[in-house]
Scaffold this active site. Structure first.
Site, PDB file in Angstrom:
ATOM      1  N   ASN A 112       0.874  -1.178   0.000  1.00 43.32           N
ATOM      2  CA  ASN A 112       0.000   0.000   0.000  1.00 43.32           C
ATOM      3  C   ASN A 112       0.903   1.217   0.000  1.00 43.32           C
ATOM      4  O   ASN A 112       1.905   1.239   0.720  1.00 43.32           O
ATOM      5  CB  ASN A 112      -0.840   0.060   1.275  1.00 43.32           C
ATOM      6  CG  ASN A 112      -1.953  -0.968   1.248  1.00 43.32           C
ATOM      7  OD1 ASN A 112      -2.048  -1.762   0.309  1.00 43.32           O
ATOM      8  ND2 ASN A 112      -2.777  -0.958   2.272  1.00 43.32           N
ATOM      9  N   ASP A 589     -21.724   8.750 -28.702  1.00 42.82           N
ATOM     10  CA  ASP A 589     -21.039   8.060 -29.790  1.00 42.82           C
ATOM     11  C   ASP A 589     -21.853   7.094 -30.660  1.00 42.82           C
ATOM     12  O   ASP A 589     -22.175   7.378 -31.796  1.00 42.82           O
ATOM     13  CB  ASP A 589     -19.822   7.328 -29.216  1.00 42.82           C
ATOM     14  CG  ASP A 589     -18.893   8.277 -28.461  1.00 42.82           C
ATOM     15  OD1 ASP A 589     -19.252   9.457 -28.324  1.00 42.82           O
ATOM     16  OD2 ASP A 589     -17.821   7.851 -28.017  1.00 42.82           O
ATOM     17  N   GLU A 792     -16.873   4.317 -15.401  1.00 46.95           N
ATOM     18  CA  GLU A 792     -17.438   5.127 -16.484  1.00 46.95           C
ATOM     19  C   GLU A 792     -18.917   4.813 -16.721  1.00 46.95           C
ATOM     20  O   GLU A 792     -19.715   5.695 -16.999  1.00 46.95           O
ATOM     21  CB  GLU A 792     -16.644   4.847 -17.774  1.00 46.95           C
ATOM     22  CG  GLU A 792     -17.047   5.683 -18.980  1.00 46.95           C
ATOM     23  CD  GLU A 792     -16.215   5.351 -20.217  1.00 46.95           C
ATOM     24  OE1 GLU A 792     -15.506   4.319 -20.225  1.00 46.95           O
ATOM     25  OE2 GLU A 792     -16.278   6.120 -21.190  1.00 46.95           O
TER      26      GLU A 792
END
Ligand code: 6A9
Length: 825
Positions: A112, A589, A792
């Site tokens: 980490n 798109d 997304e």
């Protein structure tokens, strides 16, 4: 307002040698605001890349890799890459004006990493603490870190001598490596004299380095810090990783020569060490440190003549980190009121904002633009199947330009996108309206003399290195939804409200700020709000350019109105640059559009966007008291409202649709139910008296056979022949930006409709709203907890994430959804 000239603010920015005089025409507020945004992790496409907002200056970056075996190099970390095996990599607390914390969980390197970045009060000094903790079962993991920092823009003479800048190591040269803190000093015209130091952790740090091996040459000591410097031409420091790998290759070749067949006695971590065989000082410096187990080191950057109170030292760094964290929490709580929300949602909300701000980027360089190839539908090439493809674009270099912007996704598209940005700015309006203005200004600077702004900003070689060649060149025929004007308009609205209510809109108990006296960095986010005339001045100055942008936007996307006997109403539009399968200009798109392609096509989403743009321009003209312009925009707005109803509403399909003409020149509708059908609703263009139409839209939103999924509103109806077909990008997945607009419009119509006209509908709207808000938050939160990231898009059947990860662009709008009420009242 009395403008504070440079002499008046010497006491504040005393130490900023030339940067201040350079900007001597700025007010005190502007200067402080600029300084507090001068430095940042503005190379946001890397795990850590620091630079100032100066075209050629001091660029730094961090690399690390596992050094337990030679394959570790294959997972060297530098660019933040979508495909890296990370459990998490995001800023969890971050404000660009004072700093914050990034957390990285690296599953290939088994560590980490916590990176703290802090800035001094005046914004001119900064420091980093890099701390690595090994994963369970990997307590002895060997990790190598490389910090590189290079000074560009030194203005070289023909003899290769720098006339105005330098960066050098002050430690006494030691070819075997260094035990002590490395100390650099440097100078540049814009920064002045500065010093940078790198230690090996604070006093109580327990770092363990691999032990030197007595049978090996002395310069192979992995317990020491290794340094190498070389000269690289301007515009190349960003290639730090490639440069390091090349240097490492040199070191390895040298090792093979000296060690011969004893090579197998060299442990990998000693072999993977860069050694200084050049003994040369250039403008780029690389520093390598290798650790076994936990690791910690600090880097400080200070102006040499900075006031002591502004200096960040190894000694005060820890407390500065603590202060920074407190400041962030305080400011966050003041701006977003989430105390009543579940703890996990509060945590997510902080991370959404921090991640969004962690995408704040400064990029600079040339842009490749094609202004010659025609994308007029009639000229487009058609293949034997009758499919229309866009011709290959040939870019000519333009610029250099600069852009200060947020990015949709650090690992996948770390650059500015025009229509994404308007969405990014919505959560920020509440948090730092001054920063919103700063970003808008930067974009508006890019409006060219024809009024055009490229949809995607790929500035310079560094940005291009992240884009496949076929996507690099921008065409000046292609526009993108004008969300920036909407954001600018919202900012102006906020300022107007703040002025009328004589109080700060986002923070009720914020003290009034006197621009002529002290301004604390924490207060900067509200200066625009408390002093609207500053904003008014800018608005006046930028208005002609916005008008140019507006006029050229409309003219370039004008539709063919003759086919439809429009009479005097000419408000119809068609996105330019579509192919059979895609309309990148629209932002949606692969959303289906009418085939075959015809120049008579009219797009309802575009009409609505131009409507939004018109409304914003009208508001701005009102503020500037330009009655003739107001009247013109008002007329266009009315025509657009009429055109949406008369051209785009299909009585048969009970929804809004694109239209075109058939072989007999008759009007045909292309009703592919989904996001496009919603646009008049999303942009509030459905008049309040159209209760039936609103009812049909709400039906679409609530019907599981149409747009309602368990996780949000899907992009295309389940009933559509296009549902989940082709690339399935905008053909079923759930997108947060549109879902946010749905929530926002539901709220608007619920508040605006009267009970006596639309009682039942209002109840339905309230239901859809509560269900949708909950679904969105629950799923984004669940996926964030499972995968470590915000994404997304989300699958409409499983809710699973898709596309780019760490997509803290418009997906961060979930923050505003969290803040919204559970129920509409
Ligand atoms: C591809 C691939 C490493 C597509 O969020 C930015 C845009 C949106 O504006 C648009 O509406 N995204 C949406 O349909 C992402 C576009 C990425 C294009 C570049 C390169 C990266 O390879």
């Amino acid at each position: 307002l009395v403008l504070a000239r440079s002499a008046d603010f010497d006491f504040v920015v005393d130490d900023a040698v030339d940067f201040v005089t350079f900007n001597a025409s700025l007010t005190l507020y502007e200067q402080l605001s600029q300084n507090s945004l001068l430095w940042g992790p503005y190379r946001s496409g890397y795990y850590l890349g620091i630079k100032p907002r100066i075209p050629l200056s001091l660029t730094s970056g961090l690399l690390w890799f596992n050094a337990d075996d030679h394959n570790g190099l294959q997972n060297i970390r530098h660019e933040y890459d979508q495909h890296h095996n990370m459990r998490k990599a995001n800023w969890v607390q971050y404000d660009p004006r004072f700093g914050g914390r990034q957390e990285i969980v690296d599953k290939d390197c088994h560590i980490n990493i916590i990176i703290d970045f802090v800035k001094s009060e005046n914004g001119l000094n900064w420091a980093l603490k890099v701390k690595a903790v090994p994963h369970k079962g990997y307590e002895h993991v060997t990790t190598s870190f490389v910090w590189y920092t290079g000074l560009e823009g030194e203005a070289m003479t023909d003899q290769g001598l720098s006339v105005s800048g330098f960066l050098k190591l002050d430690n006494e040269f030691n070819e075997y490596g260094y035990k002590d803190t490395l100390e650099f000093s440097g100078f540049s015209k814009e920064l002045g004299l500065f010093e940078m130091k790198i230690n090996d952790g604070g006093k109580d740090t327990k770092n363990k380095h691999p032990k030197p091996i007595s049978s090996l040459p002395k310069n192979l000591d992995p317990s020491l810090t290794h340094h190498l410097s070389l000269r690289v031409p301007d515009g190349n420091v960003w290639r730090g990783k490639d440069i390091f790998l090349t240097l490492l290759e040199d070191s390895i070749n040298d090792l093979m020569k000296t060690m011969g067949d004893k090579l197998n006695e060299v442990p990998p971590y000693a072999g993977l060490m860069m050694r200084d065989m050049h003994h040369y000082e250039g403008n780029l410096h690389l520093v390598q440190k290798t650790y076994q187990g936990a690791a910690e080191f600090d880097i400080t950057y200070n102006l040499v003549d900075a006031d002591d109170s502004q200096k960040i030292t190894f000694e005060n760094l820890k407390s500065q980190i603590e202060v920074t964290s407190q400041k962030f929490k305080k400011k966050f709580d003041e701006c977003f009121h989430l105390a009543s929300k579940p703890k996990k949602e509060q945590k997510l909300a902080k991370e959404l904002l921090s991640g969004l701000l962690g995408g704040l980027s400064y990029s600079q360089g040339d842009q490749l633009v094609d202004r010659e190839t025609s994308l007029d539908d009639e000229d487009l090439p058609v293949n034997i199947n009758g499919d229309v493809h866009l011709p290959k674009l040939t870019g000519k270099s333009e610029g250099p330009h600069e852009l200060f912007s947020l990015v949709p996704s650090r690992p996948f598209f770390p650059r500015g996108f025009y229509w994404d940005e308007g969405f990014h700015l919505l959560p920020l309006l509440k948090y730092d309206s001054d920063l919103v203005l700063e970003i808008l200004k930067s974009w508006f600077e890019l409006i060219d003399n024809k009024g055009w702004i490229a949809r995607e900003q790929i500035l310079g070689a560094e940005a291009r290195s992240r884009v496949p060649a076929e996507f690099v060149v921008q065409s000046d025929s292609i526009v993108n939804p004008p969300t920036l004007l909407l954001a600018f308009n919202n900012l102006l609205e906020m300022a107007k409200q703040a002025e009328t209510s004589k109080k700060n809109v986002y923070s009720e108990n914020q003290k009034a700020i006197n621009l002529d006296t002290d301004i604390a960095i924490e207060d900067l986010s509200s200066v625009v709000m408390s002093h609207p005339h500053l904003l008014a001045n800018y608005t006046k100055e930028i208005y002609p350019r916005l008008k140019l942008h507006y006029d050229s936007f409309r003219a370039s996307q004008q539709g063919e109105f003759d086919d439809f006997n429009r009479g005097p109403n000419k408000e119809v539009y068609r996105w330019r640059g579509r192919s059979t399968t895609h309309s990148l200009a629209s932002g949606l798109d692969d959303y289906p559009r009418i085939l075959p392609i015809d120049i008579a096509e009219l797009n309802v989403d575009l009409l609505c966007w131009i409507g939004v743009m018109t409304r914003s321009m009208k508001n701005i003209a009102e503020i500037l008291e330009l009655p003739l312009d107001v009247a013109r925009y008002d007329k266009i707005e009315t025509d657009i409202t009429e055109s949406i109803e008369s051209m785009h509403w299909s009585e048969e399909h009970k929804t809004y649709c694109d239209v075109s003409v058939d072989d007999d020149d008759e009007k045909v509708f292309g009703c592919y139910k989904g996001y496009i059908s919603l646009f008049p609703f999303l942009t509030r263009f459905i008049p309040l008296d159209q209760v039936d139409k609103l009812g049909h839209i709400v039906d679409l939103l609530s019907d599981p056979e149409e747009l309602a999924s368990d996780y949000g509103i899907r992009s295309i109806s389940k009933s559509s022949e296009f549902y989940r077909t082709g690339e399935n990008y905008w053909r079923s997945p759930i997108w947060i930006n549109i879902n946010y607009l749905v929530l926002d419009s539901l709220t608007y119509y619920h508040h605006s409709l009267k009970d006596e006209d639309a009682g039942e509908l209002k109840e339905k709207i309230a239901d859809v709203y509560s269900t949708l808000r909950k679904q969105l938050i629950t799923n984004v939160k669940r996926q964030w907890m499972t995968t470590g990231f915000v994404w997304e898009q989300y699958d409409d059947i499983t809710g699973e994430p898709k596309g780019a990860k760490n997509f803290l662009g418009w997906s961060s709008l979930i923050l505003l959804a969290i803040e919204m009420p559970e129920k509409l009242m």
